[in-house]
Design a protein around this motif. Structure first.
Motif, PDB file in Angstrom:
ATOM      1  N   GLN A  31       0.821  -1.210   0.000  1.00 24.99           N
ATOM      2  CA  GLN A  31       0.000   0.000   0.000  1.00 24.99           C
ATOM      3  C   GLN A  31       0.860   1.268   0.000  1.00 24.99           C
ATOM      4  O   GLN A  31       0.552   2.240  -0.698  1.00 24.99           O
ATOM      5  N   LEU A  32       1.932   1.259   0.786  1.00 22.67           N
ATOM      6  CA  LEU A  32       2.799   2.441   0.862  1.00 22.67           C
ATOM      7  C   LEU A  32       3.479   2.755  -0.466  1.00 22.67           C
ATOM      8  O   LEU A  32       3.648   3.918  -0.839  1.00 22.67           O
ATOM      9  N   HIS A  33       3.878   1.697  -1.175  1.00 22.73           N
ATOM     10  CA  HIS A  33       4.680   1.891  -2.390  1.00 22.73           C
ATOM     11  C   HIS A  33       3.905   1.618  -3.675  1.00 22.73           C
ATOM     12  O   HIS A  33       4.467   1.784  -4.773  1.00 22.73           O
ATOM     13  N   ASN A  34       2.645   1.188  -3.541  1.00 21.41           N
ATOM     14  CA  ASN A  34       1.807   0.902  -4.711  1.00 21.41           C
ATOM     15  C   ASN A  34       2.535  -0.023  -5.690  1.00 21.41           C
ATOM     16  O   ASN A  34       2.648   0.259  -6.893  1.00 21.41           O
ATOM     17  N   THR A  35       3.037  -1.122  -5.171  1.00 20.38           N
ATOM     18  CA  THR A  35       3.835  -2.048  -5.964  1.00 20.38           C
ATOM     19  C   THR A  35       2.979  -2.931  -6.868  1.00 20.38           C
ATOM     20  O   THR A  35       1.850  -3.288  -6.527  1.00 20.38           O
ATOM     21  N   SER A  36       3.547  -3.291  -8.011  1.00 18.81           N
ATOM     22  CA  SER A  36       2.931  -4.268  -8.902  1.00 18.81           C
ATOM     23  C   SER A  36       3.015  -5.645  -8.247  1.00 18.81           C
ATOM     24  O   SER A  36       3.793  -5.842  -7.299  1.00 18.81           O
ATOM     25  N   PRO A  37       2.241  -6.643  -8.724  1.00 16.54           N
ATOM     26  CA  PRO A  37       2.287  -7.970  -8.085  1.00 16.54           C
ATOM     27  C   PRO A  37       3.683  -8.571  -7.968  1.00 16.54           C
ATOM     28  O   PRO A  37       4.055  -9.086  -6.914  1.00 16.54           O
ATOM     29  N   VAL A  38       4.495  -8.492  -9.034  1.00 20.40           N
ATOM     30  CA  VAL A  38       5.826  -9.116  -8.960  1.00 20.40           C
ATOM     31  C   VAL A  38       6.751  -8.324  -8.040  1.00 20.40           C
ATOM     32  O   VAL A  38       7.585  -8.907  -7.329  1.00 20.40           O
ATOM     33  N   ALA A  39       6.589  -6.999  -7.996  1.00 20.15           N
ATOM     34  CA  ALA A  39       7.390  -6.197  -7.070  1.00 20.15           C
ATOM     35  C   ALA A  39       6.968  -6.465  -5.627  1.00 20.15           C
ATOM     36  O   ALA A  39       7.811  -6.518  -4.721  1.00 20.15           O
ATOM     37  N   THR A  40       5.664  -6.648  -5.400  1.00 21.10           N
ATOM     38  CA  THR A  40       5.169  -6.997  -4.059  1.00 21.10           C
ATOM     39  C   THR A  40       5.759  -8.322  -3.601  1.00 21.10           C
ATOM     40  O   THR A  40       6.199  -8.459  -2.455  1.00 21.10           O
ATOM     41  N   ALA A  41       5.770  -9.304  -4.508  1.00 19.43           N
ATOM     42  CA  ALA A  41       6.295 -10.633  -4.164  1.00 19.43           C
ATOM     43  C   ALA A  41       7.781 -10.563  -3.816  1.00 19.43           C
ATOM     44  O   ALA A  41       8.224 -11.142  -2.814  1.00 19.43           O
TER      45      ALA A  41
END
Length: 294
Positions: A31-41
Protein backbone atom coordinates in the motif's frame (compact mmCIF):
# COMPACT_ATOMS: atom_id res chain seq x y z
CA UNK A 1 -4.16 -11.88 13.04
CA UNK A 2 -0.89 -10.12 13.82
CA UNK A 3 2.34 -11.07 12.05
CA UNK A 4 4.95 -12.90 14.11
CA UNK A 5 8.17 -14.90 14.04
CA UNK A 6 8.96 -18.07 15.96
CA UNK A 7 12.52 -18.87 16.97
CA UNK A 8 13.36 -22.47 17.80
CA UNK A 9 16.09 -25.06 18.29
CA UNK A 10 16.14 -28.77 17.50
CA UNK A 11 18.35 -31.85 17.56
CA UNK A 12 19.89 -30.91 20.91
CA UNK A 13 21.02 -27.51 19.64
CA UNK A 14 22.41 -28.76 16.33
CA UNK A 15 19.69 -26.84 14.48
CA UNK A 16 18.29 -23.36 14.90
CA UNK A 17 15.09 -22.45 13.12
CA UNK A 18 12.80 -19.53 12.34
CA UNK A 19 9.33 -19.35 10.83
CA UNK A 20 7.25 -16.28 10.06
CA UNK A 21 3.83 -15.17 8.95
CA UNK A 22 4.08 -11.70 7.39
CA UNK A 23 0.92 -10.93 5.39
CA UNK A 24 0.09 -7.65 7.16
CA UNK A 25 3.67 -6.39 6.91
CA UNK A 26 3.88 -7.10 3.19
CA UNK A 27 0.42 -5.64 2.53
CA UNK A 28 1.47 -2.46 4.36
CA UNK A 29 4.54 -2.20 2.11
CA UNK A 30 2.37 -2.80 -0.97
CA UNK A 31 0.00 0.00 0.00
CA UNK A 32 2.80 2.44 0.86
CA UNK A 33 4.68 1.89 -2.39
CA UNK A 34 1.81 0.90 -4.71
CA UNK A 35 3.84 -2.05 -5.96
CA UNK A 36 2.93 -4.27 -8.90
CA UNK A 37 2.29 -7.97 -8.08
CA UNK A 38 5.83 -9.12 -8.96
CA UNK A 39 7.39 -6.20 -7.07
CA UNK A 40 5.17 -7.00 -4.06
CA UNK A 41 6.30 -10.63 -4.16
CA UNK A 42 9.99 -9.73 -4.37
CA UNK A 43 9.84 -7.04 -1.69
CA UNK A 44 7.68 -9.24 0.56
CA UNK A 45 10.16 -12.10 0.41
CA UNK A 46 13.06 -9.81 1.29
CA UNK A 47 11.15 -8.13 4.14
CA UNK A 48 10.28 -11.54 5.62
CA UNK A 49 13.89 -12.70 5.40
CA UNK A 50 15.19 -9.45 6.92
CA UNK A 51 12.80 -9.79 9.87
CA UNK A 52 13.91 -13.37 10.60
CA UNK A 53 17.58 -12.40 10.38
CA UNK A 54 16.87 -9.28 12.46
CA UNK A 55 15.50 -11.47 15.25
CA UNK A 56 19.04 -12.85 15.73
CA UNK A 57 20.51 -9.42 16.54
CA UNK A 58 21.46 -8.76 20.16
CA UNK A 59 21.17 -5.03 20.81
CA UNK A 60 18.25 -2.62 20.35
CA UNK A 61 20.47 -0.46 18.14
CA UNK A 62 21.63 -3.32 15.87
CA UNK A 63 20.43 -3.35 12.26
CA UNK A 64 20.60 -5.73 9.32
CA UNK A 65 20.13 -4.55 5.75
CA UNK A 66 19.57 -6.82 2.75
CA UNK A 67 20.11 -5.23 -0.65
CA UNK A 68 19.60 -6.85 -4.04
CA UNK A 69 20.72 -5.12 -7.22
CA UNK A 70 19.92 -6.73 -10.55
CA UNK A 71 19.77 -6.05 -14.28
CA UNK A 72 16.10 -7.04 -14.51
CA UNK A 73 13.20 -4.57 -14.71
CA UNK A 74 12.84 -4.49 -10.91
CA UNK A 75 16.39 -2.99 -10.74
CA UNK A 76 16.71 -3.80 -7.04
CA UNK A 77 15.11 -4.10 -3.62
CA UNK A 78 16.22 -3.22 -0.11
CA UNK A 79 14.96 -4.27 3.32
CA UNK A 80 16.17 -3.32 6.80
CA UNK A 81 15.28 -4.85 10.18
CA UNK A 82 16.14 -4.10 13.78
CA UNK A 83 16.44 -6.68 16.59
CA UNK A 84 12.68 -6.45 17.25
CA UNK A 85 11.90 -7.56 13.67
CA UNK A 86 10.54 -4.14 12.77
CA UNK A 87 11.18 -3.92 9.04
CA UNK A 88 11.07 -1.39 6.25
CA UNK A 89 11.98 -1.58 2.60
CA UNK A 90 11.23 -0.63 -0.96
CA UNK A 91 11.59 -1.75 -4.56
CA UNK A 92 13.67 0.41 -6.89
CA UNK A 93 11.02 0.06 -9.61
CA UNK A 94 7.70 -0.56 -7.84
CA UNK A 95 5.80 -0.58 -11.15
CA UNK A 96 7.70 -3.56 -12.57
CA UNK A 97 5.52 -5.19 -15.25
CA UNK A 98 3.58 -8.33 -14.37
CA UNK A 99 5.60 -11.48 -15.07
CA UNK A 100 4.65 -15.14 -14.57
CA UNK A 101 6.76 -18.30 -14.73
CA UNK A 102 3.53 -20.16 -15.34
CA UNK A 103 -0.12 -19.39 -14.49
CA UNK A 104 -0.34 -18.49 -10.80
CA UNK A 105 3.44 -18.32 -10.22
CA UNK A 106 5.09 -14.89 -10.37
CA UNK A 107 8.53 -14.82 -12.01
CA UNK A 108 10.53 -12.96 -9.37
CA UNK A 109 13.83 -14.29 -10.73
CA UNK A 110 13.32 -12.69 -14.15
CA UNK A 111 12.16 -9.42 -12.55
CA UNK A 112 15.36 -9.30 -10.47
CA UNK A 113 17.72 -10.59 -13.18
CA UNK A 114 21.46 -11.12 -12.67
CA UNK A 115 23.23 -9.13 -10.00
CA UNK A 116 24.33 -9.15 -6.37
CA UNK A 117 23.00 -9.67 -2.86
CA UNK A 118 24.65 -7.61 -0.13
CA UNK A 119 24.10 -8.23 3.58
CA UNK A 120 25.12 -5.43 5.94
CA UNK A 121 25.07 -5.90 9.72
CA UNK A 122 25.54 -2.84 11.90
CA UNK A 123 26.15 -4.32 15.35
CA UNK A 124 27.98 -1.50 17.09
CA UNK A 125 31.46 -2.20 15.77
CA UNK A 126 33.67 0.51 14.30
CA UNK A 127 32.54 -0.46 10.80
CA UNK A 128 29.41 -2.42 9.79
CA UNK A 129 30.03 -6.00 8.63
CA UNK A 130 29.28 -6.45 4.94
CA UNK A 131 29.18 -9.56 2.77
CA UNK A 132 28.27 -9.87 -0.91
CA UNK A 133 27.56 -12.68 -3.38
CA UNK A 134 26.51 -12.97 -7.00
CA UNK A 135 22.84 -13.89 -7.27
CA UNK A 136 22.17 -17.57 -7.89
CA UNK A 137 18.62 -17.28 -9.20
CA UNK A 138 17.12 -13.94 -8.19
CA UNK A 139 14.36 -15.84 -6.38
CA UNK A 140 15.79 -14.50 -3.07
CA UNK A 141 15.44 -17.59 -0.83
CA UNK A 142 18.03 -19.55 -2.84
CA UNK A 143 20.28 -16.50 -2.98
CA UNK A 144 20.18 -16.07 0.82
CA UNK A 145 20.88 -19.79 1.33
CA UNK A 146 23.93 -19.45 -0.91
CA UNK A 147 25.03 -16.31 0.95
CA UNK A 148 24.94 -18.12 4.31
CA UNK A 149 26.88 -21.10 2.93
CA UNK A 150 29.55 -18.98 1.24
CA UNK A 151 29.92 -15.90 3.46
CA UNK A 152 29.04 -17.21 6.93
CA UNK A 153 29.77 -20.94 6.50
CA UNK A 154 26.32 -21.75 7.89
CA UNK A 155 24.39 -24.35 5.85
CA UNK A 156 20.84 -22.99 5.62
CA UNK A 157 17.52 -23.95 4.06
CA UNK A 158 15.30 -20.94 3.42
CA UNK A 159 11.76 -20.80 2.11
CA UNK A 160 9.99 -17.52 1.33
CA UNK A 161 6.66 -16.84 -0.32
CA UNK A 162 4.07 -14.19 -1.13
CA UNK A 163 0.68 -15.03 -2.63
CA UNK A 164 -1.18 -12.24 -4.42
CA UNK A 165 -4.98 -11.94 -4.76
CA UNK A 166 -6.61 -11.12 -8.11
CA UNK A 167 -7.14 -7.54 -6.85
CA UNK A 168 -3.34 -7.35 -6.26
CA UNK A 169 -3.58 -7.31 -2.45
CA UNK A 170 -1.50 -9.76 -0.41
CA UNK A 171 -3.31 -12.98 0.38
CA UNK A 172 -0.51 -14.84 2.18
CA UNK A 173 3.12 -14.15 3.06
CA UNK A 174 5.67 -15.88 5.23
CA UNK A 175 8.77 -17.99 5.34
CA UNK A 176 11.15 -20.22 7.27
CA UNK A 177 14.89 -20.45 7.84
CA UNK A 178 16.58 -23.63 9.08
CA UNK A 179 20.29 -23.48 9.95
CA UNK A 180 22.79 -26.17 10.90
CA UNK A 181 25.15 -25.35 13.73
CA UNK A 182 28.83 -26.39 13.59
CA UNK A 183 29.27 -30.10 14.21
CA UNK A 184 25.68 -31.09 13.35
CA UNK A 185 25.54 -34.92 13.07
CA UNK A 186 25.16 -36.46 9.61
CA UNK A 187 21.92 -38.21 10.58
CA UNK A 188 20.39 -34.82 11.43
CA UNK A 189 21.50 -33.46 8.04
CA UNK A 190 20.00 -36.46 6.22
CA UNK A 191 16.72 -36.21 8.12
CA UNK A 192 16.42 -32.51 7.34
CA UNK A 193 17.17 -32.99 3.65
CA UNK A 194 14.47 -35.66 3.35
CA UNK A 195 11.86 -33.49 5.03
CA UNK A 196 12.74 -30.33 3.12
CA UNK A 197 12.69 -32.14 -0.23
CA UNK A 198 9.06 -33.12 0.32
CA UNK A 199 7.90 -29.71 1.59
CA UNK A 200 5.18 -27.83 -0.34
CA UNK A 201 5.69 -24.15 -1.18
CA UNK A 202 5.42 -21.80 1.81
CA UNK A 203 2.44 -20.00 0.28
CA UNK A 204 0.63 -23.32 -0.28
CA UNK A 205 1.13 -24.19 3.40
CA UNK A 206 -0.12 -20.80 4.56
CA UNK A 207 -3.09 -21.01 2.21
CA UNK A 208 -3.97 -24.37 3.76
CA UNK A 209 -4.16 -22.60 7.11
CA UNK A 210 -0.77 -23.75 8.38
CA UNK A 211 0.94 -21.42 10.85
CA UNK A 212 4.64 -21.01 11.75
CA UNK A 213 4.17 -23.58 14.54
CA UNK A 214 2.89 -26.12 11.98
CA UNK A 215 5.68 -25.39 9.50
CA UNK A 216 8.38 -25.94 12.13
CA UNK A 217 6.67 -29.14 13.24
CA UNK A 218 6.57 -30.40 9.63
CA UNK A 219 10.31 -29.82 9.22
CA UNK A 220 11.65 -30.56 12.71
CA UNK A 221 9.00 -32.78 14.31
CA UNK A 222 10.61 -35.78 16.01
CA UNK A 223 13.91 -33.92 16.36
CA UNK A 224 13.50 -32.49 19.86
CA UNK A 225 11.91 -29.28 18.54
CA UNK A 226 11.77 -26.49 21.13
CA UNK A 227 10.22 -23.09 20.39
CA UNK A 228 12.27 -20.54 22.33
CA UNK A 229 10.61 -17.27 21.42
CA UNK A 230 7.64 -15.65 19.65
CA UNK A 231 8.23 -12.13 18.34
CA UNK A 232 5.85 -9.66 16.71
CA UNK A 233 6.78 -8.48 13.22
CA UNK A 234 5.62 -5.28 11.55
CA UNK A 235 6.47 -2.64 8.98
CA UNK A 236 8.02 0.30 10.80
CA UNK A 237 9.85 3.37 9.54
CA UNK A 238 11.76 5.57 11.98
CA UNK A 239 11.96 8.61 9.72
CA UNK A 240 11.20 11.96 11.40
CA UNK A 241 11.31 15.61 10.39
CA UNK A 242 14.39 16.02 12.57
CA UNK A 243 16.21 13.23 10.69
CA UNK A 244 15.30 14.80 7.35
CA UNK A 245 16.60 18.18 8.56
CA UNK A 246 19.91 16.52 9.49
CA UNK A 247 20.06 14.99 6.01
CA UNK A 248 19.53 18.43 4.47
CA UNK A 249 22.29 19.88 6.66
CA UNK A 250 24.61 17.12 5.47
CA UNK A 251 24.30 18.09 1.78
CA UNK A 252 26.37 21.18 2.48
CA UNK A 253 26.04 24.96 2.51
CA UNK A 254 26.47 25.57 -1.22
CA UNK A 255 23.80 23.04 -2.21
CA UNK A 256 21.38 24.39 0.41
CA UNK A 257 22.01 27.95 -0.77
CA UNK A 258 21.21 26.87 -4.32
CA UNK A 259 17.89 25.31 -3.21
CA UNK A 260 16.94 28.43 -1.22
CA UNK A 261 17.70 30.81 -4.10
CA UNK A 262 16.36 28.74 -6.99
CA UNK A 263 13.54 26.55 -5.62
CA UNK A 264 12.71 28.48 -2.43
CA UNK A 265 11.33 25.24 -0.96
CA UNK A 266 12.17 21.57 -0.61
CA UNK A 267 9.95 18.50 -0.75
CA UNK A 268 11.63 15.37 0.61
CA UNK A 269 10.07 11.91 0.35
CA UNK A 270 11.20 8.98 2.50
CA UNK A 271 12.19 6.03 0.31
CA UNK A 272 11.10 3.54 2.92
CA UNK A 273 7.59 4.71 3.85
CA UNK A 274 6.79 7.33 1.17
CA UNK A 275 6.06 9.99 3.82
CA UNK A 276 6.62 13.50 2.48
CA UNK A 277 8.27 16.37 4.34
CA UNK A 278 7.83 19.96 3.13
CA UNK A 279 10.19 22.85 3.93
CA UNK A 280 9.45 26.47 2.96
CA UNK A 281 12.07 29.16 2.36
CA UNK A 282 12.25 30.35 5.99
CA UNK A 283 12.62 26.78 7.27
CA UNK A 284 15.38 26.15 4.76
CA UNK A 285 17.17 29.29 5.93
CA UNK A 286 17.10 27.96 9.51
CA UNK A 287 18.57 24.67 8.27
CA UNK A 288 21.21 26.65 6.32
CA UNK A 289 22.19 28.47 9.52
CA UNK A 290 22.65 25.12 11.24
CA UNK A 291 24.89 24.01 8.37
CA UNK A 292 27.02 27.16 8.82
CA UNK A 293 27.41 26.43 12.53
CA UNK A 294 28.79 22.94 11.91
Amino acid sequence: MEDYILRATAAEGAVRAFAAVSRNTVETARQLHNTSPVATAALGRLLTAAAMIGSTLKSDSDLVTLQIKGDGPLQGIIATSDSSSRVKGYAFNPETPFAEKYPGKLDVGSAVGKGTLTVIKDIGLKEPYSGQIELVSGEIAEDLSYYYAKSEQTPSAIGLGVLIETDETVRQAGGFMIQLMPGAPEEVVDKLENKLNSMPYVTDLLDMGKMPEDILEMILGGMDLSVTDKMPMKFYCNCTRERVEKALVSIGKSELEKIINEDQKADVKCHFCSKEYHFDKSQLKNIYNKAIER
